[in-house]
Design an enzyme around this catalytic site. Sequence first.
Site, PDB file in Angstrom:
ATOM      1  N   GLY A  30       0.794  -1.217   0.000  1.00 41.04           N
ATOM      2  CA  GLY A  30       0.000   0.000   0.000  1.00 41.04           C
ATOM      3  C   GLY A  30       0.825   1.264   0.000  1.00 41.04           C
ATOM      4  O   GLY A  30       0.300   2.352  -0.276  1.00 41.04           O
TER       5      GLY A  30
ATOM      6  N   LYS B 248      10.022   2.374  -0.131  1.00 43.47           N
ATOM      7  CA  LYS B 248       8.963   2.340   0.878  1.00 43.47           C
ATOM      8  C   LYS B 248       8.586   3.778   1.228  1.00 43.47           C
ATOM      9  O   LYS B 248       9.440   4.559   1.646  1.00 43.47           O
ATOM     10  CB  LYS B 248       9.456   1.595   2.122  1.00 43.47           C
ATOM     11  CG  LYS B 248       8.379   1.362   3.170  1.00 43.47           C
ATOM     12  CD  LYS B 248       8.910   0.487   4.301  1.00 43.47           C
ATOM     13  CE  LYS B 248       7.865   0.240   5.357  1.00 43.47           C
ATOM     14  NZ  LYS B 248       8.382  -0.592   6.481  1.00 43.47           N
TER      15      LYS B 248
ATOM     16  N   GLY C  70      -0.057   6.327   1.179  1.00 42.83           N
ATOM     17  CA  GLY C  70       1.080   5.674   0.534  1.00 42.83           C
ATOM     18  C   GLY C  70       2.425   6.257   0.903  1.00 42.83           C
ATOM     19  O   GLY C  70       3.446   5.884   0.301  1.00 42.83           O
TER      20      GLY C  70
ATOM     21  N   ARG D 126       5.874 -13.251   1.204  1.00 37.98           N
ATOM     22  CA  ARG D 126       5.455 -13.480   2.583  1.00 37.98           C
ATOM     23  C   ARG D 126       4.529 -14.691   2.671  1.00 37.98           C
ATOM     24  O   ARG D 126       4.006 -15.163   1.663  1.00 37.98           O
ATOM     25  CB  ARG D 126       4.716 -12.236   3.095  1.00 37.98           C
ATOM     26  CG  ARG D 126       5.440 -10.921   2.803  1.00 37.98           C
ATOM     27  CD  ARG D 126       4.444  -9.801   2.505  1.00 37.98           C
ATOM     28  NE  ARG D 126       5.094  -8.621   1.942  1.00 37.98           N
ATOM     29  CZ  ARG D 126       5.513  -7.587   2.667  1.00 37.98           C
ATOM     30  NH1 ARG D 126       5.320  -7.572   3.967  1.00 37.98           N
ATOM     31  NH2 ARG D 126       6.100  -6.557   2.083  1.00 37.98           N
TER      32      ARG D 126
ATOM     33  N   ASP E 200       1.496 -11.400   7.086  1.00 35.32           N
ATOM     34  CA  ASP E 200       2.045 -10.601   5.991  1.00 35.32           C
ATOM     35  C   ASP E 200       3.403 -10.003   6.352  1.00 35.32           C
ATOM     36  O   ASP E 200       4.040  -9.367   5.509  1.00 35.32           O
ATOM     37  CB  ASP E 200       1.070  -9.497   5.586  1.00 35.32           C
ATOM     38  CG  ASP E 200       0.684  -8.590   6.740  1.00 35.32           C
ATOM     39  OD1 ASP E 200       0.033  -9.091   7.676  1.00 35.32           O
ATOM     40  OD2 ASP E 200       1.024  -7.398   6.715  1.00 35.32           O
TER      41      ASP E 200
ATOM     42  N   ASP F 249       9.789  -5.651   8.353  1.00 39.36           N
ATOM     43  CA  ASP F 249       8.869  -4.722   9.019  1.00 39.36           C
ATOM     44  C   ASP F 249       9.360  -4.357  10.419  1.00 39.36           C
ATOM     45  O   ASP F 249       9.227  -5.142  11.365  1.00 39.36           O
ATOM     46  CB  ASP F 249       7.438  -5.266   9.083  1.00 39.36           C
ATOM     47  CG  ASP F 249       6.444  -4.142   9.402  1.00 39.36           C
ATOM     48  OD1 ASP F 249       6.775  -3.286  10.244  1.00 39.36           O
ATOM     49  OD2 ASP F 249       5.363  -4.108   8.814  1.00 39.36           O
TER      50      ASP F 249
END
Length: 490
Positions: free
Chosen positions: A88, A109, A122, A179, A248, A258
Amino acid sequence: MRIPFDNSYARLPDRFHARLPPTPVKAPKLIRVNEALARDLGLDPAALAAPEGVEVLAGNRVPEGAEPIAQAYAGHQFGGFVPQLGDGRAILLGEVVTRDGRRRDIQLKGSGPTPFSRRGDGRAALGPVLREYVVSEAMHALGIPTTRALAAVTTGEYVFREDALPGAVLTRVAASHIRVGTFQFFAARQDVDGVRILADHVIERHHKAARDAENPYRALLEAVVAAQAELVARWMLVGFIHGVMNTDNMTVSGETIDFGPCAFMDAFHPMQVYSSIDHGGRYAFGNQPRIAMWNLTRLAETLLPLLAEDQDAAIAEAQEVLAGFAPRFEAAWQSGLARKIGLAAPREGDVALIEDLMQRMADNEADFTLTFRRLADAALSPRAEKDVRALFRDPAAFDAWTPGWRARLADDPDTPEARRAMMREASPAFIPRNHQVERVIKAAVENDDYAPFEALLGVLSRPFDDQPEAADYALPPQPQERVLATFCGT
């Protein structure tokens, strides 16, 4: 500037991703290029830092050979299934193959909205970008498989969360961004062909040995289970709490991904939680092995149609593989803890000795990192015990443990010098402590000052060295410095 792209994921069918360029930003400005990583990727750090390179890192220019895509995936978030998540706020520019034959994703990112943004902007704020840069590079220096930070830039724009915050873009490098949730995306749609295409891609990319197995898809599951068991044990041996172990956020490559609400523990407690969104402690420190197993079970469910034609037979195959997680994790966890207390040749009774120490640490709020680091000096000289006992609220609790430890060390074959060296190699002096990371972010966000960021990165690049000039970075926070909650970048 030339990036030698070879984009295998972009060659997969269209339902695997959405094709779109990053959204340009107003006034990109370079924060940092990771020169060593750039060279490992076969890239020129000077070219990345030049104006054209900064345009690429900000998403304002798409380099030749890139095929920008947002990847589709699903996921269980805090136990609830979301059938479509996807990138996203990230765009995969493409893949490069390093000189030693390793394939690596290059992803932006914070690069703008995609079809998977779910009404989000975003974008990424500067604070979370710096946090991920620091923590991911620290994890790499600690020897833990992880995504890495190639570069960070500011955008000249603001993003709006609770407040208006300066925006930034992180260039993230990974073995892949595939993932458990990627498999779930296709399984939820009963797209068995999609699951098979993805599984074949993962085998070719990450787990080539599975190609020659009698059942390649069982071998794939075995490889992912093994990689995750080792990864979570290595996290916990340095006091790391991921904070958001959704499906995820679990890679099939076995890399950490993450770094939103993650944290390294200061005072040890097995149920320590920092994440502001983990209200029930689902992803607490001591729960991480159980959650990893839960996530891997979700992966196994997606692979059932590939494991055997008969569902009962497929379930039996999956259960046999999943049963291997616990013993593999426990072996890695216990052997790592044995090294941290100086035992080169573990034997019966050692687990009880280790668990006794950790219970005393929890009861007395002893600092996780410093307890084990200082224990290495105490193993060499009893005079150093005073520095360990000072970490315990009630020093007598440590004193009561040491006689059994000393007796056990006397039966171990290592010399005192070799024992201390082994313990120091297992226990870093420096971790990215939460209060230090917050200090770095505050200086950058409020004062446009990146000197603390650079200084912290320098110390964390050598986590097992003493670095007397940086001794303050090894200290736990003062009461007024304690960070009680960490936050997701969205």
